[in-house]
Design an enzyme around this catalytic site. Structure first.
Site, PDB file in Angstrom:
ATOM      1  N   GLY A  15     -12.386   0.734   0.727  1.00 32.35           N
ATOM      2  CA  GLY A  15     -13.440   1.542   0.107  1.00 32.35           C
ATOM      3  C   GLY A  15     -12.933   2.935  -0.208  1.00 32.35           C
ATOM      4  N   ARG A  76      -9.719  -4.166  -3.170  1.00 32.48           N
ATOM      5  CA  ARG A  76      -9.684  -5.074  -2.017  1.00 32.48           C
ATOM      6  C   ARG A  76      -8.911  -6.290  -2.508  1.00 32.48           C
ATOM      7  NH1 ARG A  76     -13.377  -2.565   1.682  1.00 32.48           N
ATOM      8  NH2 ARG A  76     -15.066  -1.532   0.588  1.00 32.48           N
ATOM      9  N   ASP A 107      -9.505   0.536   8.485  1.00 37.39           N
ATOM     10  CA  ASP A 107      -8.847  -0.370   9.433  1.00 37.39           C
ATOM     11  C   ASP A 107      -8.303  -1.636   8.768  1.00 37.39           C
ATOM     12  OD1 ASP A 107     -11.422  -1.217   8.959  1.00 37.39           O
ATOM     13  OD2 ASP A 107     -11.844  -1.782  11.027  1.00 37.39           O
TER      14      ASP A 107
HETATM   15  P1  ATP Z   1     -13.240   0.645   4.480  1.00 42.37           P
HETATM   16  O1  ATP Z   1     -13.335   1.034   5.937  1.00 42.37           O
HETATM   17  O2  ATP Z   1     -13.614   1.753   3.591  1.00 42.37           O
HETATM   18  O3  ATP Z   1     -13.953  -0.647   4.162  1.00 42.37           O
HETATM   19  P2  ATP Z   1     -10.755  -0.798   4.732  1.00 42.37           P
HETATM   20  O4  ATP Z   1      -9.353  -0.373   4.581  1.00 42.37           O
HETATM   21  O5  ATP Z   1     -11.193  -1.237   6.096  1.00 42.37           O
HETATM   22  O6  ATP Z   1     -11.669   0.385   4.184  1.00 42.37           O
HETATM   23  P3  ATP Z   1     -10.839  -3.555   3.758  1.00 42.37           P
HETATM   24  O7  ATP Z   1     -11.467  -4.117   2.542  1.00 42.37           O
HETATM   25  O8  ATP Z   1     -11.234  -4.106   5.077  1.00 42.37           O
HETATM   26  O9  ATP Z   1     -11.076  -1.960   3.672  1.00 42.37           O
HETATM   27  O10 ATP Z   1      -9.254  -3.722   3.635  1.00 42.37           O
HETATM   28  C1  ATP Z   1      -8.565  -3.275   2.472  1.00 42.37           C
HETATM   29  C2  ATP Z   1      -7.506  -4.266   2.103  1.00 42.37           C
HETATM   30  O11 ATP Z   1      -6.546  -4.374   3.182  1.00 42.37           O
HETATM   31  C3  ATP Z   1      -7.988  -5.699   1.891  1.00 42.37           C
HETATM   32  O12 ATP Z   1      -8.524  -5.896   0.604  1.00 42.37           O
HETATM   33  C4  ATP Z   1      -6.702  -6.485   2.086  1.00 42.37           C
HETATM   34  O13 ATP Z   1      -5.905  -6.470   0.937  1.00 42.37           O
HETATM   35  C5  ATP Z   1      -6.003  -5.699   3.194  1.00 42.37           C
HETATM   36  N1  ATP Z   1      -6.294  -6.363   4.477  1.00 42.37           N
HETATM   37  C6  ATP Z   1      -7.422  -6.261   5.221  1.00 42.37           C
HETATM   38  N2  ATP Z   1      -7.347  -7.059   6.295  1.00 42.37           N
HETATM   39  C7  ATP Z   1      -6.153  -7.699   6.227  1.00 42.37           C
HETATM   40  C8  ATP Z   1      -5.487  -8.669   7.033  1.00 42.37           C
HETATM   41  N3  ATP Z   1      -6.057  -9.169   8.125  1.00 42.37           N
HETATM   42  N4  ATP Z   1      -4.257  -9.081   6.648  1.00 42.37           N
HETATM   43  C9  ATP Z   1      -3.682  -8.589   5.541  1.00 42.37           C
HETATM   44  N5  ATP Z   1      -4.253  -7.678   4.736  1.00 42.37           N
HETATM   45  C10 ATP Z   1      -5.471  -7.236   5.065  1.00 42.37           C
END
Ligand code: ATP
Length: 328
Positions: A15, A76, A107
């Site tokens: 995000g 994402r 995270d």
């Molecule tokens: P926010 O807290 O704003 O939602 P975020 O970094 O937690 O930000 P996510 O959509 O959870 O947002 O993760 C961003 C991207 O990180 C995902 O679209 C994916 O490409 C990668 N990602 C998340 N989890 C994993 C995982 N378990 N393994 C590999 N890549 C991952």
């Protein structure tokens, strides 16, 4: 001995959050200062898989410190969750002679960064950029302060209409796992009740408390509800429940949604992003790997990524008491 770093890539992922641009700018300018080449990756991990990289210099990031969102775009990426996707991403890093990657995100983005590092022994550093403030090992994440101010501003406006019509407003704010935005904006905007994921208030107690407020002369009410509250009801069901069980108020629901992600970053977020972005480059040049750059008691800290990904231990007790006392 670790290989000398000559080329660093930076991306924003997950995000978007106000202040991400300021963080990119700090990374690019720190690279320029330390005479390292810097490459921006467009659209997060998706752009890395599709080889969307561009070299950036100090002037490429002019006039962005005050802009919300992220000029590198965020995404994402489902493909990056697969080994094949990460293999492609790694191949592009190698193809472009990139020695290390700075990931600005939450995270989920850090989980992906850690996998990239573990599977390919590739140096990564995380910079916490998310409005949720839900990362372990840092007091603040980039974007949280701005989001908080946006929410308070919105609630102030809603209060005007609430008090003009004797209405009770339930206002949903972001925070699936963390109640930081709800609790702090609720106190800052003078909410009567605040529902957060970390604390189960129970709907019966909520009604009792609202009835009590009414007997003390309150004619309108604001209830701030975090997305991840534990009432077991969505915000509209909760609104209906309150309407059915409380006399004398018209109940209205307002979901603030994406407005919370946008807007000009606050000065606090710009300074935080600048410190963390510079810290990320300095950590890499100091041979730190698999770490997140955080801020604890105003000091920039280096936290192992595995620790940043642990569940945050955050006690809200004192703030909850302040909220209770100031809403009598
Ligand atoms: P926010 O807290 O704003 O939602 P975020 O970094 O937690 O930000 P996510 O959509 O959870 O947002 O993760 C961003 C991207 O990180 C995902 O679209 C994916 O490409 C990668 N990602 C998340 N989890 C994993 C995982 N378990 N393994 C590999 N890549 C991952």
């Amino acid at each position: 001995m670790a290989q000398k770093i000559k080329n660093i890539a930076v991306l924003t992922s997950g995000g978007d959050a106000p202040g991400m641009n300021a963080a990119i700018r700090a990374v690019v300018r720190a690279c320029s200062y330390y005479k390292v080449n810097c490459f921006g990756v467009y659209k997060g991990y998706e752009g890395l898989i599709n080889n969307e990289l561009e070299e950036l210099n100090a002037r490429s990031v002019r006039n962005i410190i005050n802009k919300g969102g992220t000029f590198l775009k965020s995404a994402r990426s489902k493909t990056f969750r697969t080994v094949e996707g990460r293999q492609k991403a790694h191949a592009n890093l190698v193809k472009n002679n990139i020695d290390a990657l700075v990931v600005i995100g939450g995270d989920g983005s850090f989980t992906g960064a850690l996998k990239l590092s573990e599977e390919f022994n590739f140096p990564v550093v995380g910079v916490p950029g998310t409005i949720d403030n839900d990362i372990n090992g840092t007091d603040y994440t980039i974007g949280y302060d701005t989001a908080l101010n946006t929410v308070v501003d919105a609630i102030d406006k809603i209060r005007d209409t609430a008090s003009s019509h004797n209405r009770l407003f339930l206002i949903e704010v972001m925070g699936r796992d963390a109640g930081d935005i709800a609790l702090n904006s609720g106190i800052g905007a003078g909410a009567e009740e605040i529902l957060i994921p970390e604390e189960d208030m129970g709907v019966e107690r909520l009604i009792e408390s609202l009835k009590k407020s009414k007997t003390t002369g309150k004619t309108s009410s604001i209830i701030v509800v975090a997305e991840g509250d534990t009432s077991g009801k969505n915000i509209f069901e909760l609104g209906q429940y309150v309407e059915n069980n409380l006399e004398g108020y018209e109940v209205r629901v307002s979901v603030l949604g994406h407005i919370q992600r946008g807007g000009t970053p606050s000065c606090f977020d710009r300074v935080l992003a600048s410190k963390l972005g510079v810290g990320a480059v300095e950590a890499l040049l100091d041979n730190k790997r698999e770490v997140m750059i955080g801020i604890v008691h105003k000091k920039v800290t280096i936290v192992p990524l595995v620790d940043a990904l642990k569940k945050r231990v955050h006690k809200h007790d004192k703030l909850i008491k302040v909220a209770d006392i100031t809403s009598v």
